[in-house]
Scaffold this motif. Structure first.
Motif, mmCIF file in Angstrom:
data_model
loop_
_atom_site.group_PDB
_atom_site.id
_atom_site.type_symbol
_atom_site.label_atom_id
_atom_site.label_comp_id
_atom_site.label_asym_id
_atom_site.label_seq_id
_atom_site.Cartn_x
_atom_site.Cartn_y
_atom_site.Cartn_z
ATOM 1 N N LYS A 151 -40.927 -3.362 15.106
ATOM 2 C CA LYS A 151 -40.575 -4.159 13.930
ATOM 3 C C LYS A 151 -40.002 -5.492 14.400
ATOM 4 C CE LYS A 151 -37.762 -1.099 12.242
ATOM 5 N NZ LYS A 151 -36.873 -0.350 11.312
ATOM 6 N N GLU A 155 -33.918 9.930 21.658
ATOM 7 C CA GLU A 155 -33.877 10.229 20.233
ATOM 8 C C GLU A 155 -34.259 11.688 19.959
ATOM 9 O OE1 GLU A 155 -32.855 8.225 17.489
ATOM 10 O OE2 GLU A 155 -31.941 7.439 19.326
ATOM 11 N N VAL A 160 -37.406 -5.348 17.246
ATOM 12 C CA VAL A 160 -36.704 -4.067 17.188
ATOM 13 C C VAL A 160 -37.703 -2.925 17.348
ATOM 14 C CG1 VAL A 160 -35.430 -2.505 15.654
ATOM 15 C CG2 VAL A 160 -34.800 -4.914 15.768
ATOM 16 N N ASP A 201 -31.918 4.716 14.348
ATOM 17 C CA ASP A 201 -33.074 4.988 15.198
ATOM 18 C C ASP A 201 -33.632 3.725 15.840
ATOM 19 O OD1 ASP A 201 -34.054 7.121 12.557
ATOM 20 O OD2 ASP A 201 -33.084 7.735 14.403
ATOM 21 N N ASP A 202 -32.943 2.589 15.709
ATOM 22 C CA ASP A 202 -33.441 1.314 16.201
ATOM 23 C C ASP A 202 -32.723 0.873 17.475
ATOM 24 O OD1 ASP A 202 -34.898 1.398 13.920
ATOM 25 O OD2 ASP A 202 -33.863 -0.253 12.900
ATOM 26 N N SER A 246 -40.067 6.730 15.164
ATOM 27 C CA SER A 246 -40.658 7.092 13.879
ATOM 28 C C SER A 246 -40.958 8.565 13.736
ATOM 29 C CB SER A 246 -41.951 6.291 13.649
ATOM 30 O OG SER A 246 -41.681 4.903 13.701
ATOM 31 N N TYR A 305 -47.390 0.097 16.416
ATOM 32 C CA TYR A 305 -46.596 1.160 17.040
ATOM 33 C C TYR A 305 -47.185 1.594 18.380
ATOM 34 C CZ TYR A 305 -50.206 4.144 14.884
ATOM 35 O OH TYR A 305 -51.404 4.720 14.501
ATOM 36 N N PRO A 307 -37.162 5.510 8.757
ATOM 37 C CA PRO A 307 -36.536 4.541 9.646
ATOM 38 C C PRO A 307 -35.152 4.138 9.148
ATOM 39 C CG PRO A 307 -38.222 3.501 8.311
ATOM 40 C CD PRO A 307 -38.331 4.976 8.061
ATOM 41 N N ASP A 308 -34.213 4.013 10.050
ATOM 42 C CA ASP A 308 -32.902 3.476 9.727
ATOM 43 C C ASP A 308 -32.333 2.858 10.993
ATOM 44 O OD1 ASP A 308 -31.799 5.456 11.327
ATOM 45 O OD2 ASP A 308 -31.410 6.797 9.659
ATOM 46 N N GLU A 309 -31.194 2.203 10.857
ATOM 47 C CA GLU A 309 -30.633 1.480 11.983
ATOM 48 C C GLU A 309 -30.235 2.409 13.121
ATOM 49 O OE1 GLU A 309 -27.461 -0.888 10.551
ATOM 50 O OE2 GLU A 309 -28.742 -2.178 9.323
ATOM 51 N N ASP A 367 -38.303 1.184 16.702
ATOM 52 C CA ASP A 367 -37.787 2.227 15.820
ATOM 53 C C ASP A 367 -38.493 3.550 16.129
ATOM 54 O OD1 ASP A 367 -36.446 3.145 13.175
ATOM 55 O OD2 ASP A 367 -38.548 3.658 12.901
#
Length: 217
Positions: free
Chosen positions: A123, A71, A126, A54-55, A130, A103, A50-52, A128
């Motif tokens: 999250k 994505e 947010v 992908d959010d 995955s 999820y 996960p990182d920003e 994400d």
């Protein structure tokens, strides 16, 4: 004699330059290399750290299926499975692991059958992206067993049907992959029972509890 003096002076200057360089370098803090999000490819699953990037913010207007498709297109994965596919109903899974997020499993269907499933973690406010994985067999079910199948097995084994049901997951002996959540059936008293699918024996099983996996393998 004069040549020796000049040579000595040159050596001294060289040593002074080296010493100054060492002093400068010692004052620079160590740097940690930043790598791109790790892409882990199993036999059929592509999971992303996960990182920003992908959010997206999670609001009432957020279309998770469109986000997941975007994505996958951005990453260039499962393009054949996505071609002509339409999103089906997402399935929500509660995480029983405090270190992991709840999820959604979002199916994409071609000709009425699932071609690929995306996993989107929630999250807080947010969403994400995955992971994603294709279905290697023809099915219309996002998870096995379905709620109806799980309830039928419970009744056949003498359990009453007056229980609330939800899909849950944590890494345990009964299920080691978030793509294979289990059904948790609970009474008002707090008594719970679990029903899941064993892909190795291809059987629906009843579990009194989800036990922690302590041995690798």
């Amino acid at each position: 004699m004069k040549g020796r003096v000049i040579a000595g002076a040159i050596v001294l200057v060289f040593l002074l330059v080296i010493g100054a360089a060492c002093i400068c370098l010692s004052g620079v803090p160590a740097q940690t290399s930043l790598s791109a999000p790790e892409q882990k490819t199993g036999a059929h699953t592509i999971a992303l750290m996960p990182d920003e990037e992908d959010d997206i913010p999670l609001t009432d207007d957020t279309e998770l299926a469109a986000f997941a498709r975007g994505e996958m297109n951005r990453l260039g994965i499962f393009q054949n499975e996505l071609a002509g596919a339409v999103p089906g109903d997402p399935v929500f899974v509660h995480s029983l692991d405090e270190t992991r997020h709840d999820y959604y499993l979002i199916p994409f269907e071609t000709d009425g059958f699932i071609s690929v499933i995306a996993q989107v973690s929630i999250k807080g406010d947010v969403a994400d992206f995955s992971s994603a994985y294709p279905r290697s067999f023809t099915t219309q079910d996002v998870v096995r067993p379905t709620r109806e199948e799980a309830q039928e097995v419970l009744l056949e084994n003498g359990y009453d049907g007056n229980r609330s049901a939800r899909l849950v997951w944590k890494f345990c002996e009964q299920t080691r992959s978030s793509t294979c959540p289990v059904w948790e059936f609970a009474r008002d008293t707090g008594d719970t029972i679990y029903v899941g699918y064993d892909p190795f024996t291809e059987e629906i099983r009843i579990y009194d509890a989800l036990t922690e996996k302590t041995v690798m393998g």
